[in-house]
Design an enzyme around this catalytic site. Structure first.
Site, PDB file in Angstrom:
ATOM      1  N   TYR A   1       0.816  -1.159   0.039  1.00  0.00           N
ATOM      2  CA  TYR A   1      -0.068   0.115   0.008  1.00  0.00           C
ATOM      3  C   TYR A   1       0.785   1.327   0.012  1.00  0.00           C
ATOM      4  O   TYR A   1       0.686   2.093  -0.756  1.00  0.00           O
ATOM      5  CB  TYR A   1      -1.131  -0.023   1.274  1.00  0.00           C
ATOM      6  CG  TYR A   1      -1.622   1.347   1.483  1.00  0.00           C
ATOM      7  CD1 TYR A   1      -2.750   1.293   0.564  1.00  0.00           C
ATOM      8  CD2 TYR A   1      -1.579   1.890   2.274  1.00  0.00           C
ATOM      9  CE1 TYR A   1      -3.799   2.534   0.746  1.00  0.00           C
ATOM     10  CE2 TYR A   1      -2.328   3.185   2.814  1.00  0.00           C
ATOM     11  CZ  TYR A   1      -3.340   3.624   1.851  1.00  0.00           C
ATOM     12  OH  TYR A   1      -4.132   4.581   1.980  1.00  0.00           O
TER      13      TYR A   1
ATOM     14  N   LYS B   1       1.077   4.176  -2.886  1.00  0.00           N
ATOM     15  CA  LYS B   1       0.765   5.505  -2.840  1.00  0.00           C
ATOM     16  C   LYS B   1       2.124   6.249  -2.880  1.00  0.00           C
ATOM     17  O   LYS B   1       1.757   7.439  -3.532  1.00  0.00           O
ATOM     18  CB  LYS B   1       0.409   5.662  -1.308  1.00  0.00           C
ATOM     19  CG  LYS B   1      -1.186   4.963  -1.163  1.00  0.00           C
ATOM     20  CD  LYS B   1      -2.226   5.751  -1.807  1.00  0.00           C
ATOM     21  CE  LYS B   1      -3.488   5.520  -1.413  1.00  0.00           C
ATOM     22  NZ  LYS B   1      -4.686   6.288  -2.163  1.00  0.00           N
TER      23      LYS B   1
END
Lengths: 270, 261
Positions: free
Chosen positions: A163, A167
């Site tokens: 994640y 990002k």
């Protein structure tokens, strides 16, 4: 000056717009006069958000969209243009780390599936969303505003292997878009939430946890979706027409600190 | 290029300002180990001189030449005159490292004009004087030059009661970027090493304070920095062959504390 912040006549799309930060931005943009498109996966929450906006006298439609599906993302932008005649702002806010993306395994044992799911759900989906929005903005010749949501967690070391990496890619993408889409009148900025509590109806225990975490930000509290409303309006409006390539941290000062507990005071006189 | 030559300062003339500080001492020792002669400047004419003398003895034991001076870095003229003297006595100047450090912990509302002026003078203006004077010496000799400023990670981070100190180091970071740019065409590089929580920093991490103890655990590498962690990076940035294309950078030696969240 204040009239530049009005969104009357503008069309704003928010992916992940039925809940939390995305919903707060949608409500704020609607109250500033924009026509809204709420995109999310769950029809029930879309309908609820659309209803809230309409009850307050705003304009909104909902389009169920899975942002990991390119065709659905393109249909979303087309849906906005069909409804409002154009698209002025796209908040590529959908994403997340739920659903097994945060494997608790060490990095060297992290599974491919968890990595690929995070990249697809956060980076690839944002890429699809920005591309579809930019294409429409170029075609209509007016330019517009693209805002992509990353996370403060990706600015520092964390164990969210996939994640955080996805990002990080999102922040890099916004810089590239801002650098290359300027001539087309498209600006692109990055929204970076810190510790945000999106649970609107927390239990006693959840509230205690959020209070406890809040201590670790200089502001002394975790953020709430409402903290994003005005910034969302600003970024969608003409007031930000010369602002591009920026990272807007909404984190109560968390990222700015980090080298000591926020409440720690050294003692030393000269 | 063999490793020793790549990092060699053989025959180079170097100067370390704040040689009595742990970081300055480590840089001076690293320079000498790489073959340089080192002029050691103590910041004050008190026991700082004795600490600088200990560094001098270490360097002489390595068979290198070391000389000691006292330099008041709050006075631009003193930095200039002392540096001129050093360059003459060493027979040139190739690299300058500067490690002054004056920490102050006070809320903004309680920081006096005098305290602000002192903190800015010691932590920032001094570094400006060093860059100005070192560039002048390198220019005079028509040779490449290396400038390494020791700064703090607080240049980019906030915490309670460090506004003056943090601002001074923010200014150092600005100086490094602008000077790196301005002096690049003269083959002069300017870089800074931003220190994190180092093991000598009892002034800002009071050993008796429970929350300071927490801060000590913030570095990713789970230990405080040591003086010897600073030397190798300073050496890399100071050699003629080792880093000719690195300039205008502020590089942290902080065990990853600025990656903490």
């Amino acid at each position: 000056m204040i009239e530049d912040l009005a969104l009357d006549g503008k069309a704003v799309v928010i992916t992940g717009g039925s809940h939390g930060i995305g919903r707060a931005i949608a409500l704020a943009c609607a109250s500033a006069g924009a026509g809204i498109v709420i995109a999310a996966r769950g029809q029930e929450r879309i309908d609820a958000t659309v209803a809230t906006i309409r009850e307050a006298g705003g304009r909104a439609i909902g389009l169920a969209t899975d942002v990991t599906d390119r065709a659905q993302v393109e249909a979303l932008v087309e849906g906005c243009v069909r409804e409002y005649g154009k698209i002025d702002a796209m908040f590529a806010h959908a994403g997340g780390s739920a659903g097994g993306l945060n494997s608790d395994k060490p990095f060297w044992e992290f599974p491919d599936e968890a990595y690929e799911a995070a990249i697809l759900g956060n980076l690839t989906s944002s890429f699809y969303t920005c591309r579809a929005a930019a294409r429409a903005m170029v075609a209509q010749g007016t330019g517009g505003s693209i805002v992509v949501t990353a996370t403060a967690g990706a600015l520092r070391a964390s164990q969210r292997w996939s994640y955080g990496t996805a990002k990080g890619g999102v922040t890099a993408m916004t810089k590239m878009l801002s650098g290359r889409l300027g001539p087309q009148g498209i600006r692109c900025n990055c929204l970076i939430p810190g510790m945000i509590w999106t649970n609107e109806d927390p239990t006693e225990q959840e509230r205690a946890v959020s209070d406890q975490r809040g201590v670790f930000t200089p502001a002394g509290r975790v953020g709430v979706p409402a903290d994003f409303g005005a910034l969302g309006v600003y970024l969608a409006s003409d007031a930000s027409s010369y602002v591009t390539g920026q990272q807007f941290l909404v984190d109560g000062g968390m990222v700015n600190g980090g080298v000591a507990p926020p409440f720690y005071k050294p003692h030393h006189e000269i | 290029m063999p490793l020793e030559r790549r990092f060699s300062l053989a025959g180079k003339k170097t100067m370390v300002i704040g040689a009595e500080t742990p970081a300055g001492g480590a840089i001076a020792r690293a320079y000498a180990e790489a073959g340089a002669d080192v002029a050691l400047c103590a910041l004050t004419a008190d026991d700082a001189v004795m600490r600088a003398r200990a560094v001098k003895r270490d360097i002489e034991a390595m068979g290198r030449k070391a000389t000691e001076y006292v330099m008041d870095v709050t006075l631009g003229k003193n930095v200039q005159v002392t540096t001129r003297q050093i360059a003459k006595e060493l027979g040139g100047l190739d690299a300058v490292a500067s490690a002054p450090d004056l920490f102050l912990a006070k809320p903004i509302g309680k920081t006096t004009d005098m305290e602000l002026a002192r903190v800015l003078a010691m932590n920032f203006s001094s570094q400006f004087f060093v860059v100005r004077t070192a560039a002048e010496e390198f220019r005079r000799a028509g040779r490449p030059g290396r400038i390494v400023l020791v700064s703090s990670i607080l240049h980019e981070r906030g915490m309670m009661d460090v506004a003056a100190y943090s601002a001074a180091h923010g200014a150092v970071a600005g100086l490094v970027r602008a000077a790196g740019h301005e002096l690049a065409h003269e083959n002069i590089t300017v870089n800074a090493i931003a220190l994190g929580w180092m093991d000598w920093m009892d002034d800002r991490l009071s050993p008796g304070d429970e929350n300071a103890g927490r801060a000590r655990r913030f570095p990713m590498l789970h230990r405080l920095g040591r003086a010897e962690d600073v030397g190798p990076l300073a050496l890399l940035l100071s050699g003629e062959a080792s880093a000719p294309y690195i300039t205008g950078q502020v590089l942290a030696v902080d065990g990853g504390v600025t990656q903490h969240q």
